[in-house]
Design a protein around this motif. Structure first.
Motif, PDB file in Angstrom:
ATOM      1  N   TRP A 194       0.828  -1.202   0.000  1.00 44.51           N
ATOM      2  CA  TRP A 194       0.000   0.000   0.000  1.00 44.51           C
ATOM      3  C   TRP A 194       0.864   1.255   0.000  1.00 44.51           C
TER       4      TRP A 194
ATOM      5  N   GLN B  87       1.147   4.319  -2.825  1.00 46.23           N
ATOM      6  CA  GLN B  87       0.989   5.746  -2.547  1.00 46.23           C
ATOM      7  C   GLN B  87       2.157   6.565  -3.085  1.00 46.23           C
TER       8      GLN B  87
ATOM      9  N   LYS C 195       2.675  13.703   1.857  1.00 46.42           N
ATOM     10  CA  LYS C 195       2.409  12.271   1.958  1.00 46.42           C
ATOM     11  C   LYS C 195       3.213  11.622   3.078  1.00 46.42           C
TER      12      LYS C 195
ATOM     13  N   LEU D 206       1.916   8.606   5.543  1.00 46.11           N
ATOM     14  CA  LEU D 206       2.550   7.292   5.617  1.00 46.11           C
ATOM     15  C   LEU D 206       3.035   6.994   7.031  1.00 46.11           C
TER      16      LEU D 206
END
Length: 296
Positions: free
Chosen positions: A40, A44, A119, A123
């Motif tokens: 995942w 991203q 991001k 994360l």
């Protein structure tokens, strides 16, 4: 180019032992590494890369390092140094065999932070949530936060008296135009000339002329403050909008270069604080030794 996906292999090596054969597989980092959805995370990160060029560093390696850095409160240099001699760190970042040297540059972490941008918080939050759910990260581990930061640029000019006075005059004029306050005189042209000449006289060590220009700026700023207060009297909404700017302008007009105590170092960013010689407890002995930093 997008990094290659991390692939685990069960193949051995005649001269090296696999990490999963020499470490405790019940260790918290081993358990956490198995619960994080690395696929995942890779999905991203994929849109941040182009389809051409050399493949980047594996996302599990860099994200794993950033996560270990936050979990153990280490700096970039500290987490890279510990990775070399800690087999659990290496296993967490996806290594199969023990490595005796760091395979990348420490500066790659800084480049990755710039590439990830917003991001990175997403994360790390997802990774920390999974770590907390699995028990690898305890609640008491979050009681203390270690902040590792570098210098962040801020739109603040060097805080000289002439620049601050000129900035206050320009700021009050902008606010007056915004609220349709008709001033008796703006002093924009003469204040710009005076601020420029004050800098030139100070550079040439002609301090009597320099102080004359600074006095000129203080006088014009005082006239502007009084004019705005007269024009906004009885107009409560406009008066409220000018309350904080006029307070800052009055502070800038009254403060002196070598005075003790609190000073204002920027008209548009009053939250800025100043330290002398890099220490908050040591007052600066002159404006040339002042560094501006943003508080908060």
């Amino acid at each position: 180019m997008r990094p290659k996906k991390h692939e685990t292999t069960k193949e051995g090596d005649l001269f090296r032992a696999r990490l999963d054969q020499i470490i405790n597989m019940k260790h918290e980092l081993v358990q956490l590494g198995g619960k994080i959805d690395w696929a995942w995370i890779d999905g991203q990160i994929a849109p941040l890369y182009s389809d051409k060029g050399r493949p980047g560093i594996e996302s599990r390696f860099v994200i794993g390092l950033l996560l270990l850095k936050h979990m153990f409160g280490l700096s970039d240099e500290g987490v890279c140094e510990r990775w070399v001699y800690d087999p659990y760190f290496q296993h967490f970042t996806g290594e199969t065999f023990f490595q005796h040297s760091f395979p990348h540059e420490r500066s790659d972490l800084s480049h990755w932070r710039k590439r990830l941008g917003d991001k990175l918080d997403l994360l790390l939050a997802e990774s920390l949530r999974r770590a907390h759910d699995s028990g690898a990260l305890r609640t008491r581990d979050l009681a203390r936060v270690t902040v590792d930061t570098t210098v962040q640029p801020k739109n603040i000019a060097f805080p000289t008296d002439a620049k601050l006075l000129h900035a206050a005059i320009r700021g009050l004029n902008r606010l007056a135009r915004r609220h349709s306050v008709r001033l008796r005189q703006s002093y924009l042209r003469v204040s710009k000339q005076a601020a420029m000449m004050a800098g030139r006289y100070a550079h040439a060590k002609q301090f009597n002329r320099h102080h004359r220009e600074v006095r000129f700026l203080r006088t014009r700023l005082g006239r502007l403050i009084r004019d705005i207060r007269r024009k906004t009297a009885g107009r409560e909404p406009v008066k409220a909008a000018f309350e904080s700017p006029l307070s800052r302008a009055s502070q800038i007009r009254s403060q002196r270069q070598r005075q003790r105590g609190w000073k204002l170092y920027s008209f548009h960013a009053p939250e800025v604080e100043c330290i002398g010689k890099g220490k908050a407890r040591a007052p600066s002995h002159g404006e040339l030794q002042v560094k501006c930093i943003a508080s908060g």
